[in-house]
Design an enzyme around this catalytic site. Structure first.
Site, mmCIF file in Angstrom:
data_model
loop_
_atom_site.group_PDB
_atom_site.id
_atom_site.type_symbol
_atom_site.label_atom_id
_atom_site.label_comp_id
_atom_site.label_asym_id
_atom_site.label_seq_id
_atom_site.Cartn_x
_atom_site.Cartn_y
_atom_site.Cartn_z
ATOM 1 N N ARG A 63 -8.310 25.745 -17.608
ATOM 2 C CA ARG A 63 -8.300 24.941 -16.387
ATOM 3 C C ARG A 63 -6.992 24.181 -16.211
ATOM 4 N NH1 ARG A 63 -13.483 25.092 -18.258
ATOM 5 N NH2 ARG A 63 -12.979 23.408 -19.677
ATOM 6 N N GLU A 100 -13.652 21.683 -34.502
ATOM 7 C CA GLU A 100 -14.827 21.255 -35.252
ATOM 8 C C GLU A 100 -15.626 22.443 -35.775
ATOM 9 O OE1 GLU A 100 -15.599 20.960 -30.812
ATOM 10 O OE2 GLU A 100 -14.025 20.332 -32.161
#
Length: 176
Positions: A63, A100
């Site tokens: 984006r 993560e």
């Protein structure tokens, strides 16, 4: 548009999707904001204001490509797409970083664009943990650019991204 107005606009036009991409996550979807001409123009102007003085805008995959291109047009500069790994032909500059849930890689062309000494401002949609933004800054610096700062439409403050990217100056149009 004032800072408060732009923040309110971002908040009003952000769709929240529960349990995406996994259970317990509340995904903040900026698609409605980007699909609205008034919303897109407002965020483009605000992001461009933050990037004043930059020679080039770097938009982060994916984006950030949309936002970076719009900001570059508004500013009369070019835009550099910072791609996810494996999307560009060699040679490339690359930066691997930890997520993560694993690792990822960002890349930019190693030839055809001289970044030496150029001021490259980074634009993205969301600042979460700061891993992608930190990797993008390292990548651009490795290629010879100076990175005066970054701007995002939305900052998820509870994930600590601003701390992770310090001392980089980051402008956020809306923080939750």
């Amino acid at each position: 548009m004032s800072d408060g107005d732009i923040g309110a606009l971002v908040a009003a036009m952000t769709r929240e999707v529960a349990d995406f991409p996994e259970p317990g996550v509340l995904f903040k979807d900026l698609t409605p904001l980007l699909a609205d001409s008034r919303g897109l123009d407002a965020v483009t102007c605000a992001l461009a204001e933050a990037a004043v003085g930059a020679d080039l805008i770097a938009g982060l995959d994916a984006r950030g490509f949309l936002l970076g291109a719009a900001v570059a047009i508004k500013m009369g500069t070019g835009v550099l797409a910072v791609r996810k790994g494996g999307k560009l032909p060699p040679p490339v500059h690359r930066e691997e970083y930890t997520l993560e849930y694993g690792t990822a890689t960002l890349e930019i062309p190693a030839d055809g664009i001289d970044l030496s000494g150029r001021s490259v401002f980074v634009v993205d949609d969301v600042l979460a943990t700061g891993g992608t933004l930190t990797a993008a800054v390292r990548l651009l610096q490795h290629a010879g650019a100076t990175v005066p700062g970054a701007a995002v439409v939305l900052e998820l403050s509870e994930l600590g991204g601003r701390t992770a990217v310090a001392p980089l100056s980051v402008t956020s149009l809306h923080t939750v």
